[in-house]
Design a protein around this motif. Sequence first.
Motif, mmCIF file in Angstrom:
data_model
loop_
_atom_site.group_PDB
_atom_site.id
_atom_site.type_symbol
_atom_site.label_atom_id
_atom_site.label_comp_id
_atom_site.label_asym_id
_atom_site.label_seq_id
_atom_site.Cartn_x
_atom_site.Cartn_y
_atom_site.Cartn_z
ATOM 1 N N ASP A 22 0.794 -1.158 0.024
ATOM 2 C CA ASP A 22 -0.031 0.381 -0.002
ATOM 3 C C ASP A 22 0.885 1.233 -0.169
ATOM 4 O O ASP A 22 1.354 1.775 1.064
ATOM 5 N N TRP A 23 1.236 1.720 -0.352
ATOM 6 C CA TRP A 23 2.211 2.924 -1.324
ATOM 7 C C TRP A 23 1.629 4.702 -0.701
ATOM 8 O O TRP A 23 2.033 5.355 -0.243
ATOM 9 N N GLY A 24 0.522 4.378 -0.557
ATOM 10 C CA GLY A 24 -0.515 5.207 0.304
ATOM 11 C C GLY A 24 0.114 5.498 1.627
ATOM 12 O O GLY A 24 -0.383 6.569 2.054
ATOM 13 N N GLN A 25 0.675 4.462 1.965
ATOM 14 C CA GLN A 25 0.588 4.101 3.704
ATOM 15 C C GLN A 25 2.596 4.808 2.997
ATOM 16 O O GLN A 25 2.805 4.749 4.803
ATOM 17 N N LEU A 32 7.354 8.765 0.454
ATOM 18 C CA LEU A 32 7.347 8.344 -1.049
ATOM 19 C C LEU A 32 6.039 9.858 -1.287
ATOM 20 O O LEU A 32 7.111 10.120 -2.125
ATOM 21 N N LEU A 33 5.157 9.694 -0.320
ATOM 22 C CA LEU A 33 4.164 11.038 -0.749
ATOM 23 C C LEU A 33 4.698 11.905 -0.475
ATOM 24 O O LEU A 33 5.129 13.131 -1.681
ATOM 25 N N SER A 34 5.812 12.321 0.067
ATOM 26 C CA SER A 34 6.174 13.599 0.685
ATOM 27 C C SER A 34 7.033 14.092 -1.018
ATOM 28 O O SER A 34 7.444 14.777 -1.662
ATOM 29 N N TRP A 35 7.969 13.042 -1.839
ATOM 30 C CA TRP A 35 8.592 12.741 -2.612
ATOM 31 C C TRP A 35 7.304 13.366 -3.702
ATOM 32 O O TRP A 35 8.122 14.065 -4.130
ATOM 33 N N LEU A 36 7.183 12.973 -3.777
ATOM 34 C CA LEU A 36 5.637 12.773 -5.045
ATOM 35 C C LEU A 36 5.853 14.114 -5.124
ATOM 36 O O LEU A 36 5.527 14.932 -6.102
#
Length: 76
Positions: free
Chosen positions: A61-64, A68-72
């Motif tokens: 679950d990439w949403g967790q 990664l989310l910050s980088w994106l």
Amino acid sequence: MFRHSKAMHLLQAGVNLIYIRDFLGHVDLKTTELYARADTETKRKAIENAYPDLIDNNLPDWGQDQALLSWLSELK
């Protein structure tokens, strides 16, 4: 545009192309095929149905992943 949209919705709902041809009033199935250009979702489902072992259902679950989310989000 409405005819194309209706044809695509029928196709995505699993309606046979021959029935779509009849609904649109086309004489030749080749004419109907112009409306029935598959979108990305339809292609994905067809590939998944043809090769069920190709897709791994144990994807993370990439949403967790906050890093990664910050980088994106910085890619804007």
